[in-house]
Design a protein around this motif. Sequence first.
Motif, PDB file in Angstrom:
ATOM      1  N   TRP A  23       0.812  -1.221   0.000  1.00 37.72           N
ATOM      2  CA  TRP A  23       0.000   0.000   0.000  1.00 37.72           C
ATOM      3  C   TRP A  23       0.843   1.269   0.000  1.00 37.72           C
ATOM      4  CZ3 TRP A  23       0.570   3.036   4.289  1.00 37.72           C
ATOM      5  CH2 TRP A  23       1.023   2.411   5.441  1.00 37.72           C
ATOM      6  N   HIS A  24       2.166   1.137   0.114  1.00 34.00           N
ATOM      7  CA  HIS A  24       3.027   2.310  -0.002  1.00 34.00           C
ATOM      8  C   HIS A  24       3.046   2.865  -1.425  1.00 34.00           C
ATOM      9  CE1 HIS A  24       4.817   0.741   3.808  1.00 34.00           C
ATOM     10  NE2 HIS A  24       4.758   2.037   4.082  1.00 34.00           N
ATOM     11  N   CYS A  30      -2.348   6.066  -7.796  1.00 34.80           N
ATOM     12  CA  CYS A  30      -3.511   6.955  -7.910  1.00 34.80           C
ATOM     13  C   CYS A  30      -3.137   8.229  -8.658  1.00 34.80           C
ATOM     14  CB  CYS A  30      -4.068   7.298  -6.529  1.00 34.80           C
ATOM     15  SG  CYS A  30      -4.906   5.928  -5.728  1.00 34.80           S
ATOM     16  N   GLY A  31      -1.982   8.777  -8.357  1.00 37.88           N
ATOM     17  CA  GLY A  31      -1.534   9.983  -9.042  1.00 37.88           C
ATOM     18  C   GLY A  31      -1.335   9.765 -10.530  1.00 37.88           C
ATOM     19  N   GLY A  37      -5.796   9.993 -16.664  1.00 34.04           N
ATOM     20  CA  GLY A  37      -7.230  10.191 -16.877  1.00 34.04           C
ATOM     21  C   GLY A  37      -7.569  11.605 -17.295  1.00 34.04           C
ATOM     22  N   ILE A  38      -6.882  12.571 -16.718  1.00 32.48           N
ATOM     23  CA  ILE A  38      -7.124  13.965 -17.094  1.00 32.48           C
ATOM     24  C   ILE A  38      -6.777  14.188 -18.558  1.00 32.48           C
ATOM     25  CG2 ILE A  38      -6.273  16.329 -16.782  1.00 32.48           C
ATOM     26  CD1 ILE A  38      -6.099  15.751 -13.791  1.00 32.48           C
TER      27      ILE A  38
END
Length: 95
Positions: A23-24, A30-31, A37-38
């Motif tokens: 999870w690190h 996500c970034g 996505g943008i």
Amino acid sequence: KKAPHLLPDIFRDKSSFSNFSWWHVVPGLCGVTIIAGISLGIGRIGALKVFVGMIGAQLLGSLIWDAWIEQTPVTLTRVVGSVLALLGAVMVSLK
């Protein structure tokens, strides 16, 4: 290996990575997903709709985070405030 003293301490000491967990890397993934996505979204649906969608996602995400992680109750006032903020952003994007 020519100049190990130039590296930060975390890289010199191998035991620093012993507490590393999967999870690190989640914030980094996500970034990357958001940035990709943008760029894809702007090309397909336009910048304004992409950023209005981001505002909505942030509002929803903050309500979920506060309720689940911070243990802050989701009150009617907070939900109405979030909905009004999102409606304002949507109204700006209407033609």
